[in-house]
Design a protein around this motif. Sequence first.
Motif, PDB file in Angstrom:
ATOM      1  N   VAL A 366    -119.935 -49.823 -45.516  1.00 58.76           N
ATOM      2  CA  VAL A 366    -118.706 -49.194 -45.029  1.00 58.76           C
ATOM      3  C   VAL A 366    -117.629 -49.268 -46.105  1.00 58.76           C
ATOM      4  O   VAL A 366    -116.893 -48.298 -46.342  1.00 58.76           O
ATOM      5  CB  VAL A 366    -118.231 -49.873 -43.733  1.00 58.76           C
ATOM      6  N   ASN A 367    -117.534 -50.422 -46.746  1.00 64.52           N
ATOM      7  CA  ASN A 367    -116.522 -50.560 -47.802  1.00 64.52           C
ATOM      8  C   ASN A 367    -116.711 -49.506 -48.887  1.00 64.52           C
ATOM      9  O   ASN A 367    -115.774 -48.823 -49.294  1.00 64.52           O
ATOM     10  CB  ASN A 367    -116.599 -51.952 -48.428  1.00 64.52           C
ATOM     11  N   GLU A 368    -117.925 -49.397 -49.358  1.00 60.42           N
ATOM     12  CA  GLU A 368    -118.168 -48.458 -50.454  1.00 60.42           C
ATOM     13  C   GLU A 368    -117.959 -47.023 -49.990  1.00 60.42           C
ATOM     14  O   GLU A 368    -117.472 -46.167 -50.731  1.00 60.42           O
ATOM     15  CB  GLU A 368    -119.573 -48.644 -51.027  1.00 60.42           C
ATOM     16  N   HIS A 369    -118.340 -46.784 -48.759  1.00 60.59           N
ATOM     17  CA  HIS A 369    -118.160 -45.442 -48.198  1.00 60.59           C
ATOM     18  C   HIS A 369    -116.675 -45.085 -48.102  1.00 60.59           C
ATOM     19  O   HIS A 369    -116.267 -43.965 -48.407  1.00 60.59           O
ATOM     20  CB  HIS A 369    -118.805 -45.403 -46.811  1.00 60.59           C
ATOM     21  N   MET A 370    -115.867 -46.052 -47.689  1.00 63.11           N
ATOM     22  CA  MET A 370    -114.464 -45.739 -47.405  1.00 63.11           C
ATOM     23  C   MET A 370    -113.534 -45.962 -48.577  1.00 63.11           C
ATOM     24  O   MET A 370    -112.486 -45.321 -48.666  1.00 63.11           O
ATOM     25  CB  MET A 370    -113.995 -46.539 -46.197  1.00 63.11           C
ATOM     26  N   THR A 371    -113.853 -46.911 -49.435  1.00 69.11           N
ATOM     27  CA  THR A 371    -112.929 -47.190 -50.534  1.00 69.11           C
ATOM     28  C   THR A 371    -113.557 -46.968 -51.901  1.00 69.11           C
ATOM     29  O   THR A 371    -112.877 -47.078 -52.918  1.00 69.11           O
ATOM     30  CB  THR A 371    -112.417 -48.645 -50.475  1.00 69.11           C
ATOM     31  N   GLY A 372    -114.848 -46.710 -51.935  1.00 67.33           N
ATOM     32  CA  GLY A 372    -115.507 -46.520 -53.216  1.00 67.33           C
ATOM     33  C   GLY A 372    -115.946 -47.813 -53.854  1.00 67.33           C
ATOM     34  O   GLY A 372    -116.516 -47.802 -54.945  1.00 67.33           O
ATOM     35  N   ASP A 373    -115.701 -48.928 -53.183  1.00 65.98           N
ATOM     36  CA  ASP A 373    -116.006 -50.233 -53.762  1.00 65.98           C
ATOM     37  C   ASP A 373    -116.611 -51.107 -52.669  1.00 65.98           C
ATOM     38  O   ASP A 373    -115.970 -51.335 -51.634  1.00 65.98           O
ATOM     39  CB  ASP A 373    -114.705 -50.862 -54.286  1.00 65.98           C
ATOM     40  N   PRO A 374    -117.822 -51.598 -52.858  1.00 66.52           N
ATOM     41  CA  PRO A 374    -118.441 -52.409 -51.797  1.00 66.52           C
ATOM     42  C   PRO A 374    -117.713 -53.709 -51.512  1.00 66.52           C
ATOM     43  O   PRO A 374    -117.938 -54.331 -50.475  1.00 66.52           O
ATOM     44  CB  PRO A 374    -119.854 -52.678 -52.340  1.00 66.52           C
ATOM     45  N   THR A 375    -116.833 -54.105 -52.427  1.00 65.21           N
ATOM     46  CA  THR A 375    -116.117 -55.370 -52.228  1.00 65.21           C
ATOM     47  C   THR A 375    -114.693 -55.154 -51.723  1.00 65.21           C
ATOM     48  O   THR A 375    -113.944 -56.117 -51.586  1.00 65.21           O
ATOM     49  CB  THR A 375    -116.057 -56.176 -53.533  1.00 65.21           C
ATOM     50  N   ARG A 376    -114.313 -53.930 -51.480  1.00 62.64           N
ATOM     51  CA  ARG A 376    -112.929 -53.672 -51.067  1.00 62.64           C
ATOM     52  C   ARG A 376    -112.899 -53.073 -49.665  1.00 62.64           C
ATOM     53  O   ARG A 376    -113.210 -51.902 -49.485  1.00 62.64           O
ATOM     54  CB  ARG A 376    -112.247 -52.704 -52.041  1.00 62.64           C
ATOM     55  N   PRO A 377    -112.526 -53.870 -48.672  1.00 61.80           N
ATOM     56  CA  PRO A 377    -112.473 -53.324 -47.315  1.00 61.80           C
ATOM     57  C   PRO A 377    -111.292 -52.383 -47.140  1.00 61.80           C
ATOM     58  O   PRO A 377    -110.283 -52.502 -47.819  1.00 61.80           O
ATOM     59  CB  PRO A 377    -112.311 -54.570 -46.444  1.00 61.80           C
ATOM     60  N   ALA A 378    -111.445 -51.487 -46.219  1.00 65.20           N
ATOM     61  CA  ALA A 378    -110.355 -50.570 -45.897  1.00 65.20           C
ATOM     62  C   ALA A 378    -109.412 -51.248 -44.903  1.00 65.20           C
ATOM     63  O   ALA A 378    -109.825 -52.099 -44.118  1.00 65.20           O
ATOM     64  CB  ALA A 378    -110.910 -49.286 -45.288  1.00 65.20           C
ATOM     65  N   PRO A 379    -108.152 -50.889 -44.925  1.00 63.92           N
ATOM     66  CA  PRO A 379    -107.198 -51.509 -44.005  1.00 63.92           C
ATOM     67  C   PRO A 379    -107.566 -51.370 -42.536  1.00 63.92           C
ATOM     68  O   PRO A 379    -107.133 -52.158 -41.708  1.00 63.92           O
ATOM     69  CB  PRO A 379    -105.888 -50.781 -44.330  1.00 63.92           C
ATOM     70  N   VAL A 380    -108.359 -50.372 -42.201  1.00 61.97           N
ATOM     71  CA  VAL A 380    -108.751 -50.226 -40.795  1.00 61.97           C
ATOM     72  C   VAL A 380    -109.510 -51.463 -40.322  1.00 61.97           C
ATOM     73  O   VAL A 380    -109.462 -51.832 -39.136  1.00 61.97           O
ATOM     74  CB  VAL A 380    -109.600 -48.955 -40.594  1.00 61.97           C
TER      75      VAL A 380
END
Lengths: 410, 121
Positions: A366-380
Amino acid sequence: MNTGTTTTVPVVLRATARGPGPRRRLDVRPDLRSERHRIRNVVLLITEECNLRCDYCYIRKQPRTMSEATARRSVEFLFDQAPPPPADLSITFFGGEPLLEPRLIELVHSWATARAASEGRPVTFSMTTNATLLSPRNVEMITRLDIATRLSLDGVGAAHDRHRRARAGGGSFALVQRHLERAVALPSVSVRLTVSPETAADLPASIAWLAERGFRSISFSPVIEADWTEESLAHLYRALQELHRFQAERPALRITTLGGTAQATVATGDRWGCGAARAPVAVDAEGHLYPCHRFVGYFANGPSQRIGHVDRGFDVGAREQYIAANHSSSHLGCGQGLFDDGVAPEARRCGGCSLLGVCGSNCMAVNEHMTGDPTRPAPVNRVLAQIEAAAALSATAGPELCTPTSWTPR
Amino acid sequence: MHANFVDAPVTDLARTPAPAEVGEPARAAALLSALAQRFGESFELTPARLRSATAGRAPSADTCITCDAPQDTCASCDASDLTCNKQHDIVCIRCDEGDLTCPRDGACNLIGDIPCGRGDT
């Protein structure tokens, strides 16, 4: 305390899916020689076709079915890469809709059980299905092969039909309903409901309906990529409060998503995440290996997320970096966590956040899908985590903290 | 080297622009503020309140082999899947334990929309 305030903020937490972005060099260096990092499960996308077209599904439907040769090689790959016996292994049938390929399920089961018997170790099986193909013949097969089965539903009637559409466009609840009496008797059966902004308010009624029909293990998960508004999030918050009360009155029922939520809210500290790329790996219909099944879907079989192939083995470097990315110390944080650690904001990572235990920051896909980075979660993630934690705390702290719910089915 | 990973010095990371939109955290903050206004104290969370609300819930003596956290603590995955959730559903359908939680060998760590298939029942 309910203030009764009805302020409407015209804000939508819109999903903004992106492609892969630049990656950081990660500090975590997993030792791939360790048994901890040897696989124990393969998720086989035995077909990437489905008889439904659920509009939120992350799997891109295409008429690709795993060949017998690839399926067999996938089974061998699991056993070859696993820790030595007696470590037990498991195989998950996933799709697409796996019951479109019952013969392949039978074959994989036979190959795996034969290999397991020769090695003197157990192997177990599981499957996620949309429940529309639970014919008497398929139910007999699932029961005979002792496949733990998860039914993917959204709710009752219109709540289910809102997103779970047949290929021709109509709702699929009628298809599911005629099979539910058989389905409830399946071995280790559970139900997973996907919650969208449009169906959040229906969640308590849907779970109550399923419980009345005999299902005893029920979970739910929000569509994190959806456009959540203040109103839909408020529905979700009230629904979770309602479900905590519903669960408390029914000890025989396990709404598994609710369990441990309150305790989880203080669970800070670095840890391994979901295990993707480490214990389980996913195999697409052509034999490519991915960290998990969601990577197959979100990235439409993209080569950048592959970590190997069942014929050629792991791409060690790619796998290592996804394993490293799955450690919370690698996660950058959403920038809005609940920290009480005295660490400078720019240095804060998920491991120091009080919501880590209920946040989805550890879903690399989900992270990579939403932010482009598997280590960066989206604020949602942060928003949904607070809703979940607050609902759990208000429910467990006593009725004085519970917001009176006026929830009614729509 | 995996094509998408950049083997760059860590010190370069600060110059790597975040792919997330700048506006997203602001939208999240606005939503949380609006929800806090609507629901009042019950919705507001602080680390201190979280600790207070969960005080007295002694963690199990058993620890998760995967993360070495107390078992009750890492049972957080039940809150998952994500959706895994978060996958709000990182939980095995047989043992009802999440990806971080399996006290047996830590291998139960599957994203929750699939059952792990282990024979824990």
